[in-house]
Write a protein that holds these residues in place. Structure first.
Motif, mmCIF file in Angstrom:
data_model
loop_
_atom_site.group_PDB
_atom_site.id
_atom_site.type_symbol
_atom_site.label_atom_id
_atom_site.label_comp_id
_atom_site.label_asym_id
_atom_site.label_seq_id
_atom_site.Cartn_x
_atom_site.Cartn_y
_atom_site.Cartn_z
ATOM 1 N N LEU A 16 112.505 -54.833 37.040
ATOM 2 C CA LEU A 16 111.741 -53.771 37.169
ATOM 3 C C LEU A 16 112.895 -52.579 36.807
ATOM 4 N N LEU A 17 114.025 -52.564 37.546
ATOM 5 C CA LEU A 17 115.171 -51.659 37.249
ATOM 6 C C LEU A 17 115.580 -51.796 36.034
ATOM 7 N N CYS A 18 115.955 -52.962 35.559
ATOM 8 C CA CYS A 18 116.551 -52.977 34.296
ATOM 9 C C CYS A 18 115.470 -52.378 32.914
ATOM 10 N N LEU A 19 114.534 -52.969 32.858
ATOM 11 C CA LEU A 19 113.374 -52.431 31.895
ATOM 12 C C LEU A 19 113.150 -50.743 32.169
ATOM 13 N N SER A 20 113.029 -50.429 33.232
ATOM 14 C CA SER A 20 112.969 -48.964 33.276
ATOM 15 C C SER A 20 113.880 -48.064 33.222
ATOM 16 N N ALA A 66 111.229 -46.675 37.743
ATOM 17 C CA ALA A 66 112.727 -46.397 38.061
ATOM 18 C C ALA A 66 112.769 -45.961 39.371
ATOM 19 N N LEU A 67 111.888 -44.939 40.009
ATOM 20 C CA LEU A 67 112.161 -44.277 41.111
ATOM 21 C C LEU A 67 111.601 -45.423 42.190
ATOM 22 N N LEU A 68 110.489 -46.232 41.839
ATOM 23 C CA LEU A 68 109.908 -47.239 42.719
ATOM 24 C C LEU A 68 111.200 -47.936 43.028
ATOM 25 N N GLY A 69 111.811 -48.661 41.959
ATOM 26 C CA GLY A 69 112.850 -49.500 42.094
ATOM 27 C C GLY A 69 113.973 -48.980 42.960
ATOM 28 N N LEU A 70 114.569 -47.629 42.811
ATOM 29 C CA LEU A 70 115.385 -46.921 43.717
ATOM 30 C C LEU A 70 115.153 -46.990 44.884
ATOM 31 N N GLY A 71 113.704 -46.759 45.332
ATOM 32 C CA GLY A 71 113.467 -46.768 46.751
ATOM 33 C C GLY A 71 113.610 -48.094 47.315
ATOM 34 N N GLY A 72 113.337 -48.958 46.669
ATOM 35 C CA GLY A 72 113.331 -50.261 47.315
ATOM 36 C C GLY A 72 115.183 -50.789 47.465
#
Length: 150
Positions: A16-20, A66-72
């Motif tokens: 998720l983080l790499c793709l976004s 990306a924001l969803l991934g950063l939250g995680g």
């Protein structure tokens, strides 16, 4: 599934983080190239490239996952990783770069004054272009630290 006892991310979080992140970087770099070097000649002189607004829309779309991934990251990865002192500086730098990118992006969207907007723009695109370097430093440093522990 996330690793409950370690700071390691689950494979879906990494994807998720790499793709976004890749989508954000490519769309941001694409916008920069179009904005500064891709003007088209119009009836009354140089005009905005018709692809420029689409790059910005794609940039905003990539921001959502990306924001969803950063939250995680800030819920699990950062607190669990804080005890890894060899990785702390790289993590802090990456976190600060991401925080300034999100903040400057907000200012670009909502700031009214041209001076603030110009400063936010320069900060945003310089740090955005540099972000892969901070990420690679953090990632490779983590791999190096894990190899030493084995």
């Amino acid at each position: 599934m996330p690793h409950r006892r370690t700071a390691r991310l689950a494979s879906w979080q990494i994807w998720l983080l790499c793709l976004s992140g890749t989508g954000l970087w490519l769309s941001g770099a694409g916008w920069l190239l179009l904005h500064y070097y891709g003007q088209v000649e119009g009836e009354f002189g140089p005009e905005v490239n018709p692809l420029e607004p689409w790059m910005m829309k794609l940039h905003g779309l990539c921001l959502i996952p990306a924001l969803l991934g950063l939250g995680g990251l800030f819920v699990a990865h950062v607190p669990k990783g804080w005890n890894h002192t060899a990785q702390r500086l790289a993590g802090i730098v990456l976190s600060l770069v991401l925080t300034v990118l999100v903040s400057s992006g907000y200012l670009l969207y909502y700031a009214g004054g041209e001076t603030l907007r110009a400063g936010s723009s320069l900060t945003h695109w310089v740090l955005g272009l540099a972000l892969p370097g901070a990420f690679v430093w953090h990632y490779l440093n983590g791999k190096r630290v894990r190899r030493k522990r084995k």
